[in-house]
Design an enzyme around this catalytic site. Structure first.
Site, PDB file in Angstrom:
ATOM      1  N   SER A  81       0.791  -1.244  -0.009  1.00  0.00           N
ATOM      2  CA  SER A  81      -0.119   0.005  -0.102  1.00  0.00           C
ATOM      3  C   SER A  81       0.842   1.114   0.123  1.00  0.00           C
ATOM      4  O   SER A  81       0.327   2.396   0.059  1.00  0.00           O
ATOM      5  CB  SER A  81      -0.950   0.241   1.188  1.00  0.00           C
ATOM      6  OG  SER A  81      -2.155  -0.901   1.169  1.00  0.00           O
ATOM      7  N   LYS A  84      -0.054   3.571  -2.796  1.00  0.00           N
ATOM      8  CA  LYS A  84      -1.101   4.729  -2.605  1.00  0.00           C
ATOM      9  C   LYS A  84      -0.660   6.287  -2.668  1.00  0.00           C
ATOM     10  O   LYS A  84      -1.369   6.945  -2.751  1.00  0.00           O
ATOM     11  CB  LYS A  84      -1.887   4.341  -1.421  1.00  0.00           C
ATOM     12  CG  LYS A  84      -2.619   3.149  -1.543  1.00  0.00           C
ATOM     13  CD  LYS A  84      -3.592   2.946  -0.327  1.00  0.00           C
ATOM     14  CE  LYS A  84      -4.662   1.382  -0.385  1.00  0.00           C
ATOM     15  NZ  LYS A  84      -4.008   0.487  -0.333  1.00  0.00           N
ATOM     16  N   SER A 139      -5.723   2.537   4.673  1.00  0.00           N
ATOM     17  CA  SER A 139      -5.310   2.100   3.729  1.00  0.00           C
ATOM     18  C   SER A 139      -6.680   1.471   2.613  1.00  0.00           C
ATOM     19  O   SER A 139      -6.503   0.154   2.060  1.00  0.00           O
ATOM     20  CB  SER A 139      -4.473   0.762   3.840  1.00  0.00           C
ATOM     21  OG  SER A 139      -3.236   0.945   2.802  1.00  0.00           O
TER      22      SER A 139
END
Length: 322
Positions: A81, A84, A139
């Site tokens: 993640s 991101k 997340s």
């Protein structure tokens, strides 16, 4: 070594830059050289912390543009993640925080099994700010899917993220799944993830979201639930104290990537970024402890002598209309 930073032109971002010490003039221009070669520190002040087990890591001074030290900075690894950050750099400037989206079934289609989620529900209405809090704090891959749908779809967003990465000079990154979910061929590097974090921190909204420890999130019947950031350094949880001066940025985990983290902190007029990918020690909270050790070392070392690892060249700025 050069790192590209995306500079937001909005007034809010400029206000943040002034507050954090980042500025257009503090990001020098220059070419991106080859990966640094490791060497022994010249003095005790430059001795790196012991126990670093990550497959790749980097610590950089975001104010001066100097990479203070690194290990395998261009090794291509699954980012989980932490990718991101690139998603946010690419998409966040496009939609006003107060814009409302009513979520459709198509918005949530293709959510990967076992994905981290914040609890976005079909038929419910969310502001863009709600969705970004879901992305940064929990997340939430469900929130990423909705924002990507607003941005033209999953594949289009992945292509645009790829273009953003290249424009920033991040050549180690291949985007397949915008939420960071494990996908064949999806990779990034400590270098590139540091690029994305530094670019993001010049955007006031990005900086605010990534530094938020807790927030209200819409629930059924007009109620809200409290969500907490999964970044343990930021919140101070699971046996870790909150790291002094922490301002973000993003943690991640998948079975392929292991634990990943991009951590930024500010102390005594300096902003540092530590990126740590896949520690091998097996120690509880290992990714946070290694990032904290690198930040501690960096704050003790910043401004002294030469950088470790042949990494003392400045980062450069790429100005973009994105």
């Amino acid at each position: 070594m050069a790192i590209d930073a995306l500079v937001s032109k909005k007034a809010g971002a400029l206000a943040l830059i002034a507050a954090t010490g980042l500025s257009l003039t503090s990001i020098p221009a220059g070419a991106r050289p080859a990966a640094p070669t490791a060497r022994q520190p010249a003095a005790a002040a430059h001795r790196l912390p012991g126990g670093l087990s990550a497959l790749a890591w980097m610590v950089a001074d975001a104010d001066t543009g100097k990479v203070l030290a690194s290990h395998n900075p261009h090794r291509r690894l699954a980012p989980a993640s932490t990718l991101k950050t690139l998603f946010a750099v690419t998409v966040l400037p496009k939609f006003p925080a107060g814009h409302v989206r009513q979520v459709s079934a198509a918005d949530l289609a293709g959510l990967g099994p076992g994905s981290s989620v914040v609890g976005v529900r079909q038929g419910r209405r969310y502001t863009v700010a709600d969705l970004w809090r879901g992305v940064f704090l929990r997340s939430g891959n469900d929130a990423v899917h909705v924002l990507a749908s607003m941005n033209g779809g999953w594949s289009a967003t992945a292509r645009e993220m790829q273009q953003t990465a290249r424009r920033l000079g991040a050549r180690d990154t291949t985007v397949k799944s915008p939420d960071g979910y494990d996908a064949p061929g999806q990779v990034s590097s400590a270098f590139d993830l540091t690029v994305f974090a530094r670019a993001g921190l010049t955007n006031a909204d990005f900086a605010r979201y990534c530094a938020t420890p807790r927030a209200a999130f819409p629930a059924a019947g007009g109620a809200t639930v409290q969500i907490e950031n999964t970044n343990r350094m930021l919140v101070g949880s699971h046996g870790l104290p909150r790291y002094p001066g922490i301002i973000g940025v993003k943690n991640g985990y998948t079975s392929k990537a292991g634990n990943t983290l991009v951590a930024a902190a500010r102390r005594n007029g300096h902003t540092l970024i530590a990126t740590v990918l896949n520690p091998q020690s097996g120690e509880a909270n290992g990714v946070y402890k290694e990032a904290g050790a690198l930040l501690d070392w960096g704050f003790n070392d910043v401004g002294r002598g030469e950088a470790v690892g042949g990494a003392g060249r400045p980062m450069r700025s790429v100005r973009s209309g994105a």
